[in-house]
Design a protein around this motif. Sequence first.
Motif, PDB file in Angstrom:
ATOM      1  N   THR A 134       0.837  -1.204   0.000  1.00  0.00           N
ATOM      2  CA  THR A 134       0.000   0.000   0.000  1.00  0.00           C
ATOM      3  C   THR A 134       0.870   1.251   0.000  1.00  0.00           C
ATOM      4  O   THR A 134       0.615   2.211  -0.723  1.00  0.00           O
ATOM      5  CB  THR A 134      -0.940   0.007   1.224  1.00  0.00           C
ATOM      6  OG1 THR A 134      -1.892  -1.040   1.098  1.00  0.00           O
ATOM      7  CG2 THR A 134      -1.681   1.332   1.340  1.00  0.00           C
ATOM      8  N   GLY A 153      -3.446  -0.648   5.366  1.00  0.00           N
ATOM      9  CA  GLY A 153      -3.262  -1.889   4.615  1.00  0.00           C
ATOM     10  C   GLY A 153      -3.255  -3.108   5.525  1.00  0.00           C
ATOM     11  O   GLY A 153      -3.812  -4.155   5.191  1.00  0.00           O
ATOM     12  N   HIS A 156      -6.971  -3.985   6.684  1.00  0.00           N
ATOM     13  CA  HIS A 156      -8.057  -3.930   5.698  1.00  0.00           C
ATOM     14  C   HIS A 156      -8.972  -5.153   5.781  1.00  0.00           C
ATOM     15  O   HIS A 156     -10.165  -5.064   5.522  1.00  0.00           O
ATOM     16  CB  HIS A 156      -7.492  -3.780   4.275  1.00  0.00           C
ATOM     17  CG  HIS A 156      -6.908  -5.036   3.694  1.00  0.00           C
ATOM     18  ND1 HIS A 156      -5.709  -5.567   4.114  1.00  0.00           N
ATOM     19  CD2 HIS A 156      -7.377  -5.880   2.741  1.00  0.00           C
ATOM     20  CE1 HIS A 156      -5.457  -6.672   3.445  1.00  0.00           C
ATOM     21  NE2 HIS A 156      -6.450  -6.893   2.601  1.00  0.00           N
ATOM     22  N   ALA A 217     -10.794   2.319   5.129  1.00  0.00           N
ATOM     23  CA  ALA A 217      -9.996   1.311   4.424  1.00  0.00           C
ATOM     24  C   ALA A 217     -10.658  -0.059   4.507  1.00  0.00           C
ATOM     25  O   ALA A 217     -10.682  -0.816   3.534  1.00  0.00           O
ATOM     26  CB  ALA A 217      -8.587   1.262   4.999  1.00  0.00           C
ATOM     27  N   HIS A 221     -12.308  -1.121   0.762  1.00  0.00           N
ATOM     28  CA  HIS A 221     -11.115  -1.558   0.037  1.00  0.00           C
ATOM     29  C   HIS A 221     -11.432  -2.368  -1.214  1.00  0.00           C
ATOM     30  O   HIS A 221     -10.551  -2.596  -2.038  1.00  0.00           O
ATOM     31  CB  HIS A 221     -10.139  -2.315   0.952  1.00  0.00           C
ATOM     32  CG  HIS A 221     -10.623  -3.637   1.446  1.00  0.00           C
ATOM     33  ND1 HIS A 221     -11.403  -3.780   2.583  1.00  0.00           N
ATOM     34  CD2 HIS A 221     -10.436  -4.900   0.982  1.00  0.00           C
ATOM     35  CE1 HIS A 221     -11.660  -5.063   2.787  1.00  0.00           C
ATOM     36  NE2 HIS A 221     -11.085  -5.775   1.830  1.00  0.00           N
ATOM     37  N   HIS A 222     -12.688  -2.780  -1.378  1.00  0.00           N
ATOM     38  CA  HIS A 222     -13.100  -3.398  -2.643  1.00  0.00           C
ATOM     39  C   HIS A 222     -13.840  -2.401  -3.542  1.00  0.00           C
ATOM     40  O   HIS A 222     -14.052  -2.689  -4.725  1.00  0.00           O
ATOM     41  CB  HIS A 222     -14.006  -4.609  -2.388  1.00  0.00           C
ATOM     42  CG  HIS A 222     -13.297  -5.751  -1.725  1.00  0.00           C
ATOM     43  ND1 HIS A 222     -12.187  -6.368  -2.273  1.00  0.00           N
ATOM     44  CD2 HIS A 222     -13.521  -6.381  -0.543  1.00  0.00           C
ATOM     45  CE1 HIS A 222     -11.770  -7.320  -1.467  1.00  0.00           C
ATOM     46  NE2 HIS A 222     -12.554  -7.345  -0.409  1.00  0.00           N
ATOM     47  N   PRO A 224     -13.226   1.468  -3.647  1.00  0.00           N
ATOM     48  CA  PRO A 224     -12.658   2.752  -3.210  1.00  0.00           C
ATOM     49  C   PRO A 224     -13.365   3.961  -3.804  1.00  0.00           C
ATOM     50  O   PRO A 224     -13.302   5.056  -3.235  1.00  0.00           O
ATOM     51  CB  PRO A 224     -11.198   2.672  -3.676  1.00  0.00           C
ATOM     52  CG  PRO A 224     -11.198   1.649  -4.764  1.00  0.00           C
ATOM     53  CD  PRO A 224     -12.246   0.651  -4.392  1.00  0.00           C
ATOM     54  N   VAL A 234      -7.387   4.493   0.258  1.00  0.00           N
ATOM     55  CA  VAL A 234      -8.248   3.317   0.091  1.00  0.00           C
ATOM     56  C   VAL A 234      -8.021   2.690  -1.284  1.00  0.00           C
ATOM     57  O   VAL A 234      -7.990   1.463  -1.429  1.00  0.00           O
ATOM     58  CB  VAL A 234      -9.732   3.684   0.298  1.00  0.00           C
ATOM     59  CG1 VAL A 234     -10.617   2.459   0.111  1.00  0.00           C
ATOM     60  CG2 VAL A 234      -9.953   4.286   1.684  1.00  0.00           C
ATOM     61  N   VAL A 237      -4.934   0.612  -1.173  1.00  0.00           N
ATOM     62  CA  VAL A 237      -5.161  -0.674  -0.506  1.00  0.00           C
ATOM     63  C   VAL A 237      -5.781  -1.664  -1.483  1.00  0.00           C
ATOM     64  O   VAL A 237      -5.375  -2.835  -1.549  1.00  0.00           O
ATOM     65  CB  VAL A 237      -6.062  -0.496   0.738  1.00  0.00           C
ATOM     66  CG1 VAL A 237      -6.419  -1.870   1.327  1.00  0.00           C
ATOM     67  CG2 VAL A 237      -5.373   0.355   1.792  1.00  0.00           C
ATOM     68  N   GLN A 238      -6.761  -1.215  -2.279  1.00  0.00           N
ATOM     69  CA  GLN A 238      -7.376  -2.123  -3.246  1.00  0.00           C
ATOM     70  C   GLN A 238      -6.350  -2.640  -4.258  1.00  0.00           C
ATOM     71  O   GLN A 238      -6.291  -3.838  -4.551  1.00  0.00           O
ATOM     72  CB  GLN A 238      -8.519  -1.450  -4.005  1.00  0.00           C
ATOM     73  CG  GLN A 238      -9.216  -2.431  -4.952  1.00  0.00           C
ATOM     74  CD  GLN A 238     -10.132  -1.783  -5.981  1.00  0.00           C
ATOM     75  OE1 GLN A 238      -9.858  -0.675  -6.448  1.00  0.00           O
ATOM     76  NE2 GLN A 238     -11.218  -2.456  -6.322  1.00  0.00           N
ATOM     77  N   ASP A 241      -3.975  -5.096  -2.600  1.00  0.00           N
ATOM     78  CA  ASP A 241      -4.683  -6.343  -2.340  1.00  0.00           C
ATOM     79  C   ASP A 241      -4.770  -7.194  -3.606  1.00  0.00           C
ATOM     80  O   ASP A 241      -4.460  -8.391  -3.612  1.00  0.00           O
ATOM     81  CB  ASP A 241      -6.076  -6.004  -1.804  1.00  0.00           C
ATOM     82  CG  ASP A 241      -6.922  -7.227  -1.481  1.00  0.00           C
ATOM     83  OD1 ASP A 241      -6.345  -8.252  -1.083  1.00  0.00           O
ATOM     84  OD2 ASP A 241      -8.156  -7.158  -1.626  1.00  0.00           O
ATOM     85  N   GLY A 268      -9.648   1.402  -8.060  1.00  0.00           N
ATOM     86  CA  GLY A 268      -8.537   2.030  -7.353  1.00  0.00           C
ATOM     87  C   GLY A 268      -7.449   2.530  -8.282  1.00  0.00           C
ATOM     88  O   GLY A 268      -6.910   3.626  -8.105  1.00  0.00           O
TER      89      GLY A 268
END
Length: 303
Positions: A134, A153, A156, A217, A221-222, A224, A234, A237-238, A241, A268
């Motif tokens: 992240t 991160g 999350h 977050a 995170h899926h 953003p 955010v 982070v996606q 991930d 993201g």
Amino acid sequence: MPETAANETVRPLSLNQIQAQLSRCPSLPSLSSINKALQELLGAEQRYSAQISEIIRRDPSLTSRLLRLVNSVYYGLAQPVNSIEEAVFYLGIRQIRQLALVTPIIEDFQRLTRQCRFPWREFWQHCIGVALLTREVLGTVQTPMDESDYVAGLVHDVGKIVMAWSFPEHFAEIHRQAVAGERDLTDIEREVLGVDHAELGALYLERQRLPDLMVQAARYHHQPDKAERYTALVASVQVADLLLRAEGIGCSGNYLPVTREQCQSCAGWHLLFPNPKEAEQAIAQASLQRSLERLPHILEGLV
């Protein structure tokens, strides 16, 4: 419960039932108070490795992780490092700060998940890997000012940990269905439990009165593009991930395959690079690829 057979007694719960069970979930002290003495020392202008080493010695778990990390293949040292002072010298302030953050949090997480069968070690590697990446993703568009990106991160997927503790039978059934890799994990979670791990994690963090950055977050995170604040974080982070899932680093519990093309077409990525020049995007991709190649060695040392 055997993971080969469906549990017919598992039924989706209402939001009120979920909230009632969440109220019984233990708080995680490490999330609200993380090794303050070390953090203050690392933030000071005068950073003496001897002082840092003395604080690290008070925490056997942190000492163990520190020496394991510095002796990992990633650093390629000819002679093993056995002293904390030498380890601090090799790792540097940033790595020490991240270790100080991750050690108590992971230990708290582990206490909540002992009763559920799941590839937890690979899951911790996923969480730490997302934390590390992240920062790398966010760093391609702005300069991180503190460790908030790393913490965002790291937590999350806290909803999966809370789910394992609060709803172990639902968690086991969700995992049983997810391993086939045919459906997205969040769809299975909503069908089996009535809420997905993203929303569950956000509800838990809100109940614990933790910072809004962590809540955002966890919840988005899926998605953003739906985040109300901290959008770039955010989004990072996606992307982190998805990149770890695409590379098969660790195990998030979501077994649906992810391609690199999906990583660069997700919401993201578009939020971070709304009008990307081809050359700039290529530089970002190359930088993240180098980070991904280093991650397995780092994670072996940490978990």
